[in-house]
Scaffold this motif. Structure first.
Motif, mmCIF file in Angstrom:
data_model
loop_
_atom_site.group_PDB
_atom_site.id
_atom_site.type_symbol
_atom_site.label_atom_id
_atom_site.label_comp_id
_atom_site.label_asym_id
_atom_site.label_seq_id
_atom_site.Cartn_x
_atom_site.Cartn_y
_atom_site.Cartn_z
ATOM 1 N N SER B 80 6.432 -0.268 31.384
ATOM 2 C CA SER B 80 6.153 0.126 30.005
ATOM 3 C C SER B 80 6.404 -1.144 29.195
ATOM 4 O O SER B 80 7.517 -1.406 28.753
ATOM 5 N N HIS B 81 5.385 -1.938 29.067
ATOM 6 C CA HIS B 81 5.568 -3.285 28.534
ATOM 7 C C HIS B 81 5.496 -3.321 27.008
ATOM 8 O O HIS B 81 5.022 -2.365 26.367
ATOM 9 N N GLY B 82 5.947 -4.437 26.447
ATOM 10 C CA GLY B 82 6.059 -4.577 25.002
ATOM 11 C C GLY B 82 4.802 -5.057 24.305
ATOM 12 O O GLY B 82 4.815 -5.275 23.099
ATOM 13 N N GLY B 83 3.712 -5.244 25.052
ATOM 14 C CA GLY B 83 2.488 -5.741 24.429
ATOM 15 C C GLY B 83 2.586 -7.195 24.010
ATOM 16 O O GLY B 83 1.856 -7.641 23.125
ATOM 17 N N GLU B 84 3.458 -7.946 24.670
ATOM 18 C CA GLU B 84 3.571 -9.384 24.393
ATOM 19 C C GLU B 84 2.386 -10.095 25.045
ATOM 20 O O GLU B 84 1.726 -9.530 25.925
ATOM 21 N N PRO B 85 2.092 -11.308 24.592
ATOM 22 C CA PRO B 85 0.879 -11.976 25.097
ATOM 23 C C PRO B 85 0.818 -12.058 26.622
ATOM 24 O O PRO B 85 -0.261 -11.893 27.216
ATOM 25 N N GLU B 86 1.967 -12.273 27.278
ATOM 26 C CA GLU B 86 1.971 -12.350 28.750
ATOM 27 C C GLU B 86 1.547 -11.020 29.374
ATOM 28 O O GLU B 86 0.887 -10.996 30.421
ATOM 29 N N HIS B 87 1.957 -9.911 28.757
ATOM 30 C CA HIS B 87 1.581 -8.602 29.295
ATOM 31 C C HIS B 87 0.087 -8.350 29.126
ATOM 32 O O HIS B 87 -0.586 -7.846 30.032
ATOM 33 N N LEU B 105 -10.407 1.168 29.879
ATOM 34 C CA LEU B 105 -9.078 1.786 29.747
ATOM 35 C C LEU B 105 -9.169 3.041 28.882
ATOM 36 O O LEU B 105 -9.766 3.003 27.800
ATOM 37 N N GLU B 106 -8.539 4.114 29.314
ATOM 38 C CA GLU B 106 -8.561 5.383 28.576
ATOM 39 C C GLU B 106 -7.173 5.743 28.032
ATOM 40 O O GLU B 106 -6.903 6.908 27.727
ATOM 41 N N CYS B 107 -6.305 4.732 27.897
ATOM 42 C CA CYS B 107 -4.917 4.996 27.474
ATOM 43 C C CYS B 107 -4.759 4.993 25.960
ATOM 44 O O CYS B 107 -3.706 5.391 25.447
ATOM 45 N N GLY B 108 -5.793 4.546 25.233
ATOM 46 C CA GLY B 108 -5.661 4.440 23.782
ATOM 47 C C GLY B 108 -4.990 3.140 23.378
ATOM 48 O O GLY B 108 -4.366 2.461 24.200
ATOM 49 N N ALA B 109 -5.145 2.793 22.108
ATOM 50 C CA ALA B 109 -4.592 1.542 21.582
ATOM 51 C C ALA B 109 -3.390 1.844 20.700
ATOM 52 O O ALA B 109 -3.361 2.850 19.999
ATOM 53 N N HIS B 110 -2.385 1.013 20.780
ATOM 54 C CA HIS B 110 -1.309 1.060 19.778
ATOM 55 C C HIS B 110 -0.756 -0.346 19.580
ATOM 56 O O HIS B 110 -0.911 -1.214 20.449
ATOM 57 N N TRP B 111 -0.140 -0.565 18.422
ATOM 58 C CA TRP B 111 0.467 -1.865 18.157
ATOM 59 C C TRP B 111 1.540 -2.152 19.197
ATOM 60 O O TRP B 111 2.190 -1.225 19.699
ATOM 61 N N PRO B 112 1.729 -3.408 19.551
ATOM 62 C CA PRO B 112 2.770 -3.744 20.533
ATOM 63 C C PRO B 112 4.112 -3.134 20.135
ATOM 64 O O PRO B 112 4.486 -3.149 18.958
ATOM 65 N N THR B 113 4.832 -2.601 21.114
ATOM 66 C CA THR B 113 6.151 -2.055 20.804
ATOM 67 C C THR B 113 7.147 -3.183 20.551
ATOM 68 O O THR B 113 8.179 -2.950 19.928
ATOM 69 N N ASN B 114 6.869 -4.373 21.015
ATOM 70 C CA ASN B 114 7.697 -5.533 20.666
ATOM 71 C C ASN B 114 7.371 -5.945 19.231
ATOM 72 O O ASN B 114 6.234 -6.314 18.922
ATOM 73 N N ASP B 115 8.359 -5.872 18.342
ATOM 74 C CA ASP B 115 8.105 -6.091 16.914
ATOM 75 C C ASP B 115 7.538 -7.477 16.631
ATOM 76 O O ASP B 115 6.608 -7.625 15.832
ATOM 77 N N ALA B 130 -6.533 -1.471 23.721
ATOM 78 C CA ALA B 130 -5.862 -0.726 24.795
ATOM 79 C C ALA B 130 -5.030 -1.624 25.704
ATOM 80 O O ALA B 130 -4.124 -1.144 26.384
ATOM 81 N N LEU B 131 -5.310 -2.943 25.711
ATOM 82 C CA LEU B 131 -4.488 -3.843 26.522
ATOM 83 C C LEU B 131 -3.055 -3.906 26.003
ATOM 84 O O LEU B 131 -2.119 -4.174 26.763
ATOM 85 N N HIS B 132 -2.874 -3.683 24.694
ATOM 86 C CA HIS B 132 -1.522 -3.717 24.104
ATOM 87 C C HIS B 132 -0.746 -2.438 24.388
ATOM 88 O O HIS B 132 0.470 -2.412 24.194
ATOM 89 N N ASN B 133 -1.453 -1.385 24.790
ATOM 90 C CA ASN B 133 -0.769 -0.128 25.113
ATOM 91 C C ASN B 133 0.258 -0.385 26.214
ATOM 92 O O ASN B 133 -0.038 -1.061 27.210
ATOM 93 N N ASN B 134 1.451 0.152 26.038
ATOM 94 C CA ASN B 134 2.537 -0.126 26.993
ATOM 95 C C ASN B 134 2.187 0.302 28.414
ATOM 96 O O ASN B 134 2.806 -0.143 29.364
ATOM 97 N N CYS B 135 1.193 1.175 28.559
ATOM 98 C CA CYS B 135 0.782 1.683 29.876
ATOM 99 C C CYS B 135 -0.434 0.967 30.442
ATOM 100 O O CYS B 135 -0.995 1.421 31.448
ATOM 101 N N SER B 136 -0.893 -0.124 29.828
ATOM 102 C CA SER B 136 -2.179 -0.705 30.249
ATOM 103 C C SER B 136 -2.143 -1.182 31.696
ATOM 104 O O SER B 136 -3.172 -1.132 32.392
ATOM 105 N N GLY B 137 -0.994 -1.642 32.160
ATOM 106 C CA GLY B 137 -0.904 -2.103 33.550
ATOM 107 C C GLY B 137 -1.028 -0.952 34.544
ATOM 108 O O GLY B 137 -1.672 -1.088 35.593
#
Lengths: 336, 336
Positions: B80-87, B105-115, B130-137
């Motif tokens: 459950s990643h923070g949506g940082e650039p490496e993720h 991806l069908e997980c939906g988009a949300h702002w990175p959880t890492n502030d 959707a790549l920023h979604n904590n579940c994208s991996g």
């Protein structure tokens, strides 16, 4: 001691996934208990839920009028705002009336709690300062009181500074208890916070609402602060915030304010009662649902106010694609 | 039913301000209960805590190897990643191996959880996808499995899609229970989530850690996924995240993963046990303190690992000016 009671349920699909327990005290201005769920004498840090009481000396002393504080600035003195541009401007304006700048604030800086405001601030290339702190309006009020008292503004957050002595005395008068031996901690914004019986916090807001149990000057101050919150509800919280929407929906009928760690208060002037609740685990999401259920139970309003409360007590939870996945709702104890 | 037990206390000054109750189950690979606090049979949605199990088919089927998934991509499948650039780069790279883009991806988009990552993204003028979604991996892993199975990737989040059938079967085998009649909900990322007895979740991670109770291919898959998490712990969560720090501090000794609503699991291979806990109110801050206390209780490590756990079980709380105002700590039931 009576254990906390399950107040709020969070469902997923048809199952209850999570539960929030807490304590409720509803009292009148004489301290008579109208409703208790759990131990109504639970020592509870009032946190930001008691900002309305903390602002009483600002108005009662004449400080706010001497420096020309507007309605918005009085509302912001009672607020935990989202750090949106309007809030920042109001706080800066209040300081300007005092001839002070942001450096006079001792509340510390944090990014706006409103996510969109935080991202817009970041996009502008700037960072947060103390004006963005959710307590900056309260602190501007403290500084105004210090200026009117003609005491040194530096150190105004300390428990022995004349400003905090006035603020603590206002809390004690409203709550009807001495805080001299109460558990004390440091609040997020640096000022002392005291643990008082939840029933005493409820009684304080019964008095704040009904304007009884105070002398005439303090009663008038309570009236000014409530009217400011109802006139400028955006200042109390901001976009999408529970307390702002509650002040709008229940204009004149309920003064509502949350605090950190799941504390929430309401004053219901027409009934002469105050509500205080504490979610045991500290969750604001639960304090909002519980407070909406309690307001609905006691006021049972129709029309837009009733519709707003109905939405807050059957709060749809959606996932990132907008699919409804569950609901937050009051548990049986709140509906009885 | 045994009620939830107070697991974590939050202090302010010298007083306890808030308390978190919850349930703990510790089990071995045969399902024998090593420790139970509260009702170990509590039906509990595993949420993102069971991503390690959900990734088993990806590896066991040969799909990950067929498409050349790297260690970082396997770790991200459990994350459950923070949506940082490496993720985001890792998730995009995994999709590229499949010849797919973010639109798959069908997980939906949300702002990175890492502030900080969210603010940096806003400052760049972009918004989340959707790549920023904590579940994208995890979703990239699902798509990889769909490609290897040569089935339509569209609708891979649905409970009747071949991918989710494989994932559910892996959960059932590891937990040793049928989920056919279990309460089912929709997870934040759109896939089904099932409520299983907490003890069954603990048993599943005992098996995941000890690599027993599985056939050889599934045991090897568990080993690959654990080693990926320990080799690339940043992918599991990100900057400042509990699970990432736990994988670093306890490298090879504990596989640790949280889920939404206060679920947290750990596999402790050397002891052959799995830990599963659920904070009743859903708070992650409490699941982290409780998990650290349980790992310390069972592994009692020295050196850097012990120091890290000590910090997590006496977690200093500071206000905006950096003043220490309280602490989060395990309650007595966790220390016995």
């Amino acid at each position: 001691m009576t254990a906390p009671v399950t107040l709020v349920e969070v469902t997923r699909g048809l199952a209850v996934e999570s539960r929030h327990a807490g304590t409720v005290a509803v009292a009148d201005a004489d301290g008579a208990i109208v409703l208790a769920l759990g131990d109504a004498e639970r020592p509870t840090f009032g946190r930001s839920a008691v900002k309305g009481l903390q602002a009483l000396p600002l108005v009662e002393s004449g400080a706010a009028d001497r420096f020309g504080f507007a309605v918005e600035e009085l509302a912001l003195a009672c607020a935990s705002h989202g750090g949106e541009p309007e809030h920042v401007a109001t706080a800066a304006g209040a300081l300007a009336r005092l001839g002070l700048g942001v450096e006079a604030l001792e509340c510390g800086a944090h990014w706006p709690t409103n996510d969109a405001a935080a991202r817009a601030l970041a996009a502008s290339g700037a960072g947060p300062n103390a004006l963005h702190n959710n307590c900056s309006g309260k602190h501007a009020g403290f500084l105004c009181l210090a200026c009117a008292m003609e005491v040194d503004t530096a150190g105004y957050i300390g428990p022995d500074h004349p400003v905090q002595r006035e603020v603590t005395a206002a809390l004690e008068t409203a709550m009807g208890v001495s805080l001299a031996d109460a558990p004390v901690g440091t609040d997020g914004c640096g000022i002392p916070t005291y643990a008082a019986p939840l029933s005493a916090i409820a009684r304080a807001f019964a008095r704040f609402g009904a304007e009884t149990g105070f002398g005439p000057a303090r009663a008038a101050a309570a009236r000014r602060l409530k009217q400011a919150a109802w006139s400028a509800p955006f200042q109390i919280g901001g976009s999408g915030r529970f307390d702002t929407e509650a002040m709008q929906a229940l204009n004149g009928r309920a003064f509502v304010k949350f605090g950190a760690e799941g504390v929430h208060i309401a004053a219901l002037p027409e009934l002469g009662i105050g509500i205080a609740l504490k979610i045991e685990d500290g969750a604001t999401r639960a304090s909002e649902v519980a407070m909406a259920a309690l307001i609905a139970r006691f006021l049972d309003p129709s029309g837009a106010a009733g519709d707003w409360l109905a939405g807050q007590t059957a709060k749809r939870l959606t996932n990132w694609e907008g699919v409804e996945v569950g609901v937050m709702r009051p548990a049986a104890a709140l509906l009885a």
